[in-house]
Design a protein around this motif. Structure first.
Motif, PDB file in Angstrom:
ATOM      1  N   GLU A 173       0.842  -1.028  -0.107  1.00  0.00           N
ATOM      2  CA  GLU A 173       0.027   0.174   0.149  1.00  0.00           C
ATOM      3  C   GLU A 173       0.922   1.392   0.088  1.00  0.00           C
ATOM      4  O   GLU A 173       1.756   1.235   0.919  1.00  0.00           O
ATOM      5  CB  GLU A 173      -0.954   0.041   1.042  1.00  0.00           C
ATOM      6  N   LEU A 174       0.697   2.091  -1.037  1.00  0.00           N
ATOM      7  CA  LEU A 174       1.811   3.204  -1.191  1.00  0.00           C
ATOM      8  C   LEU A 174       0.663   4.392  -1.756  1.00  0.00           C
ATOM      9  O   LEU A 174       0.075   4.205  -2.561  1.00  0.00           O
ATOM     10  CB  LEU A 174       2.827   2.868  -2.232  1.00  0.00           C
ATOM     11  N   HIS A 175       0.912   5.556  -1.303  1.00  0.00           N
ATOM     12  CA  HIS A 175       0.186   6.817  -1.418  1.00  0.00           C
ATOM     13  C   HIS A 175       0.914   8.062  -0.679  1.00  0.00           C
ATOM     14  O   HIS A 175       1.868   7.909   0.025  1.00  0.00           O
ATOM     15  CB  HIS A 175      -1.125   6.588  -1.387  1.00  0.00           C
ATOM     16  N   PRO A 176       0.394   9.130  -0.981  1.00  0.00           N
ATOM     17  CA  PRO A 176       1.199  10.284  -0.298  1.00  0.00           C
ATOM     18  C   PRO A 176       1.007  10.231   1.411  1.00  0.00           C
ATOM     19  O   PRO A 176       1.728  10.940   1.767  1.00  0.00           O
ATOM     20  CB  PRO A 176       0.409  11.433  -0.902  1.00  0.00           C
ATOM     21  N   TRP A 177       0.218   9.464   1.819  1.00  0.00           N
ATOM     22  CA  TRP A 177       0.140   9.453   3.190  1.00  0.00           C
ATOM     23  C   TRP A 177       0.470   8.157   3.870  1.00  0.00           C
ATOM     24  O   TRP A 177       0.407   7.806   4.875  1.00  0.00           O
ATOM     25  CB  TRP A 177      -1.543   9.322   3.581  1.00  0.00           C
ATOM     26  N   LEU A 178       1.330   7.541   2.624  1.00  0.00           N
ATOM     27  CA  LEU A 178       2.117   6.162   3.307  1.00  0.00           C
ATOM     28  C   LEU A 178       3.003   5.926   2.367  1.00  0.00           C
ATOM     29  O   LEU A 178       2.944   5.155   1.423  1.00  0.00           O
ATOM     30  CB  LEU A 178       1.066   4.915   3.526  1.00  0.00           C
ATOM     31  N   CYS A 179       4.328   6.718   2.442  1.00  0.00           N
ATOM     32  CA  CYS A 179       5.376   6.476   1.417  1.00  0.00           C
ATOM     33  C   CYS A 179       6.436   5.411   1.645  1.00  0.00           C
ATOM     34  O   CYS A 179       7.115   5.126   0.728  1.00  0.00           O
ATOM     35  CB  CYS A 179       6.002   7.991   1.131  1.00  0.00           C
ATOM     36  N   ARG A 180       6.646   4.746   2.914  1.00  0.00           N
ATOM     37  CA  ARG A 180       7.344   3.889   3.037  1.00  0.00           C
ATOM     38  C   ARG A 180       8.699   4.070   2.711  1.00  0.00           C
ATOM     39  O   ARG A 180       9.189   3.186   1.846  1.00  0.00           O
ATOM     40  CB  ARG A 180       6.804   2.531   2.705  1.00  0.00           C
ATOM     41  N   PRO A 181       9.356   5.184   3.055  1.00  0.00           N
ATOM     42  CA  PRO A 181      10.682   5.420   2.299  1.00  0.00           C
ATOM     43  C   PRO A 181      11.889   4.186   2.640  1.00  0.00           C
ATOM     44  O   PRO A 181      12.700   4.126   1.774  1.00  0.00           O
ATOM     45  CB  PRO A 181      11.321   6.710   3.093  1.00  0.00           C
ATOM     46  N   ASP A 182      11.831   3.611   3.471  1.00  0.00           N
ATOM     47  CA  ASP A 182      12.853   2.533   3.981  1.00  0.00           C
ATOM     48  C   ASP A 182      12.665   1.483   2.935  1.00  0.00           C
ATOM     49  O   ASP A 182      13.619   0.950   2.423  1.00  0.00           O
ATOM     50  CB  ASP A 182      12.709   2.235   5.419  1.00  0.00           C
ATOM     51  N   ILE A 183      11.461   0.906   2.728  1.00  0.00           N
ATOM     52  CA  ILE A 183      11.156   0.056   1.880  1.00  0.00           C
ATOM     53  C   ILE A 183      11.381   0.324   0.611  1.00  0.00           C
ATOM     54  O   ILE A 183      12.026  -0.409  -0.020  1.00  0.00           O
ATOM     55  CB  ILE A 183       9.821  -0.491   1.885  1.00  0.00           C
ATOM     56  N   VAL A 184      11.042   1.504   0.203  1.00  0.00           N
ATOM     57  CA  VAL A 184      11.368   2.088  -1.233  1.00  0.00           C
ATOM     58  C   VAL A 184      12.763   2.076  -1.622  1.00  0.00           C
ATOM     59  O   VAL A 184      13.029   1.597  -2.676  1.00  0.00           O
ATOM     60  CB  VAL A 184      10.722   3.382  -1.495  1.00  0.00           C
ATOM     61  N   GLU A 185      13.421   2.592  -0.523  1.00  0.00           N
ATOM     62  CA  GLU A 185      15.088   2.560  -0.881  1.00  0.00           C
ATOM     63  C   GLU A 185      15.760   1.703  -0.827  1.00  0.00           C
ATOM     64  O   GLU A 185      16.301   1.235  -1.778  1.00  0.00           O
ATOM     65  CB  GLU A 185      15.549   3.428   0.280  1.00  0.00           C
ATOM     66  N   TRP A 186      15.213   0.467  -0.033  1.00  0.00           N
ATOM     67  CA  TRP A 186      15.832  -1.094  -0.021  1.00  0.00           C
ATOM     68  C   TRP A 186      15.506  -1.641  -1.611  1.00  0.00           C
ATOM     69  O   TRP A 186      16.361  -2.275  -2.121  1.00  0.00           O
ATOM     70  CB  TRP A 186      15.129  -1.838   0.846  1.00  0.00           C
ATOM     71  N   CYS A 187      14.283  -1.355  -1.905  1.00  0.00           N
ATOM     72  CA  CYS A 187      14.002  -1.834  -3.296  1.00  0.00           C
ATOM     73  C   CYS A 187      14.638  -1.235  -4.492  1.00  0.00           C
ATOM     74  O   CYS A 187      15.256  -1.914  -5.505  1.00  0.00           O
ATOM     75  CB  CYS A 187      12.502  -1.906  -3.669  1.00  0.00           C
ATOM     76  N   HIS A 188      14.602   0.044  -4.477  1.00  0.00           N
ATOM     77  CA  HIS A 188      15.341   0.730  -5.388  1.00  0.00           C
ATOM     78  C   HIS A 188      16.946   0.522  -5.593  1.00  0.00           C
ATOM     79  O   HIS A 188      17.429   0.424  -6.896  1.00  0.00           O
ATOM     80  CB  HIS A 188      15.065   2.372  -5.279  1.00  0.00           C
ATOM     81  N   SER A 189      17.484   0.289  -4.614  1.00  0.00           N
ATOM     82  CA  SER A 189      18.974  -0.201  -4.592  1.00  0.00           C
ATOM     83  C   SER A 189      19.406  -1.530  -5.285  1.00  0.00           C
ATOM     84  O   SER A 189      20.419  -1.725  -5.462  1.00  0.00           O
ATOM     85  CB  SER A 189      19.454  -0.038  -3.345  1.00  0.00           C
ATOM     86  N   ARG A 190      18.343  -2.105  -5.111  1.00  0.00           N
ATOM     87  CA  ARG A 190      18.443  -3.586  -5.911  1.00  0.00           C
ATOM     88  C   ARG A 190      17.477  -3.933  -7.223  1.00  0.00           C
ATOM     89  O   ARG A 190      17.373  -5.003  -7.570  1.00  0.00           O
ATOM     90  CB  ARG A 190      17.917  -4.525  -4.778  1.00  0.00           C
ATOM     91  N   GLY A 191      16.992  -2.707  -7.781  1.00  0.00           N
ATOM     92  CA  GLY A 191      16.471  -2.930  -9.285  1.00  0.00           C
ATOM     93  C   GLY A 191      15.231  -3.620  -9.147  1.00  0.00           C
ATOM     94  O   GLY A 191      14.366  -4.216  -9.893  1.00  0.00           O
ATOM     95  N   ILE A 192      14.382  -3.612  -8.055  1.00  0.00           N
ATOM     96  CA  ILE A 192      13.154  -4.132  -7.592  1.00  0.00           C
ATOM     97  C   ILE A 192      12.130  -3.104  -8.071  1.00  0.00           C
ATOM     98  O   ILE A 192      11.776  -2.063  -7.685  1.00  0.00           O
ATOM     99  CB  ILE A 192      12.782  -4.723  -6.159  1.00  0.00           C
ATOM    100  N   ALA A 193      11.027  -3.760  -9.106  1.00  0.00           N
ATOM    101  CA  ALA A 193       9.811  -2.792  -9.405  1.00  0.00           C
ATOM    102  C   ALA A 193       9.069  -2.609  -8.108  1.00  0.00           C
ATOM    103  O   ALA A 193       8.741  -3.709  -7.491  1.00  0.00           O
ATOM    104  CB  ALA A 193       9.122  -3.341 -10.332  1.00  0.00           C
ATOM    105  N   ILE A 194       8.349  -1.497  -7.950  1.00  0.00           N
ATOM    106  CA  ILE A 194       7.417  -1.367  -6.784  1.00  0.00           C
ATOM    107  C   ILE A 194       5.773  -1.165  -7.215  1.00  0.00           C
ATOM    108  O   ILE A 194       5.826  -0.227  -8.073  1.00  0.00           O
ATOM    109  CB  ILE A 194       7.936  -0.293  -5.982  1.00  0.00           C
ATOM    110  N   GLN A 195       5.119  -2.002  -7.105  1.00  0.00           N
ATOM    111  CA  GLN A 195       3.573  -1.798  -6.990  1.00  0.00           C
ATOM    112  C   GLN A 195       3.058  -1.297  -6.109  1.00  0.00           C
ATOM    113  O   GLN A 195       3.423  -1.598  -4.805  1.00  0.00           O
ATOM    114  CB  GLN A 195       2.927  -2.929  -7.552  1.00  0.00           C
ATOM    115  N   ALA A 196       2.139  -0.110  -6.337  1.00  0.00           N
ATOM    116  CA  ALA A 196       1.420   0.635  -5.294  1.00  0.00           C
ATOM    117  C   ALA A 196      -0.345  -0.012  -5.164  1.00  0.00           C
ATOM    118  O   ALA A 196      -0.837   0.445  -6.295  1.00  0.00           O
ATOM    119  CB  ALA A 196       1.513   2.039  -5.560  1.00  0.00           C
ATOM    120  N   TYR A 197      -0.614  -0.782  -4.222  1.00  0.00           N
ATOM    121  CA  TYR A 197      -1.881  -1.125  -4.138  1.00  0.00           C
ATOM    122  C   TYR A 197      -2.534  -0.004  -3.323  1.00  0.00           C
ATOM    123  O   TYR A 197      -1.687   0.834  -2.496  1.00  0.00           O
ATOM    124  CB  TYR A 197      -2.143  -2.402  -3.703  1.00  0.00           C
ATOM    125  N   SER A 198      -3.936   0.152  -3.547  1.00  0.00           N
ATOM    126  CA  SER A 198      -4.477   1.295  -2.858  1.00  0.00           C
ATOM    127  C   SER A 198      -4.102   2.613  -2.940  1.00  0.00           C
ATOM    128  O   SER A 198      -3.793   3.456  -2.180  1.00  0.00           O
ATOM    129  CB  SER A 198      -4.694   1.025  -1.345  1.00  0.00           C
TER     130      SER A 198
END
Length: 275
Positions: A157-182
């Motif tokens: 779940e990702l949106h402007p009120w739940l950005c999860r920067p730690d998870i996003v950074e972890w995935c970006h550093s490993r080339g993992i695509a991020i899907q945003a539900y809700s």
């Protein structure tokens, strides 16, 4: 976002590609193995006349170990009438380390056997992601390089009120695509003053502004989130996909982004690693 279109795709760690925009299927009437919609999605695809290669189909396995996951994949393929899923995700980290490892091994074997093309996780915290990465290394040491699978996609779940920067950074550093539900926050924030002002300024709906934010968010080496809006209304489905003709300024992206941690659904990311 001006370089993106509805047909745009991005590469995955598996070597395949994924569309930059998707649709949740939980409302039709449910989604994935837990929700029992694989048969209806497969039937819809068969009746559509659209080529299988032109549709990216994702399924999920829920809270299972090795045997449960293998059974879920086989049952899902049988009920859907499909030869393979483009992507299969472990739906949550629930069950503890052994269950997560068993599910991952079943996904690895399904990919090897051509039943799925790409694999990933959903609702994992960084501690669960790290454990998966360590298990991949363990499998590669045992089975040989390239035989441990790879995390191609992570879904949260990702949106402007739940950005999860730690998870996003972890995935970006490993080339993992991020899907945003809700990504539309289940409609609960449409009266937000900032969102309403941006919708008026850009002559878009609040939903379209949120989807534009999602597509533009995290533009590093990996481009944006992959939003998965859900609707059972054809006009809204069409409007949700009509978001590639405007671009939020960097100032407005920052204006809409908050530091809140406000899930509108469940949040397994906080589950202890041993649960």
């Amino acid at each position: 976002m001006s370089t993106l279109t509805r047909a745009s795709k991005r590469p995955l760690n598996s070597g395949y590609e994924i569309p930059v925009f998707g649709f949740g299927a939980r409302l039709s009437p449910y989604s994935a193995r837990k929700y029992g919609s694989e048969a209806s999605c497969g039937e819809a695809l068969a009746q559509s006349g659209v080529s299988r290669g032109d549709v990216f189909v994702t399924s999920k396995v829920f809270k299972g170990g090795y045997n449960e996951t293998k059974g879920a994949i086989d049952c899902g393929l049988r009920e859907s009438g499909l030869e393979y899923f483009d992507l299969d995700l472990n739906h949550s980290p629930y069950g503890g380390p052994d269950a997560r490892k068993g599910a991952w091994l079943a996904l690895v074997e399904a990919k090897r056997d051509g039943k799925i093309r790409s694999m990933g996780v959903s609702n994992y915290g960084t501690h669960h992601l790290q454990g998966t990465e360590e298990y991949i290394a363990e499998l590669e040491k045992k089975l040989g390089k390239g035989n441990g699978g790879e995390i191609s996609v992570g879904q949260w779940e990702l949106h402007p009120w739940l950005c999860r920067p730690d998870i996003v950074e972890w995935c970006h550093s490993r080339g993992i695509a991020i899907q945003a539900y809700s990504p539309l926050v289940r409609g609960r924030r449409f009266e937000d003053p900032t969102l309403k002002r941006l919708a008026e300024n850009y002559d878009q709906s609040g939903a379209q502004i949120l989807l534009g934010w999602s597509l533009q968010k995290g533009w590093f080496v990996i481009k944006g989130f992959i939003p998965l809006p859900k609707s059972g209304t054809p006009t809204r489905i069409s409007a949700n996909a009509d978001v590639f003709d405007f671009e939020l300024s960097s100032e407005d992206m920052e204006l809409l982004t908050t530091t809140e941690y406000a899930p509108c659904g469940w949040d397994p990311t906080m589950t202890p690693v041993d649960e």
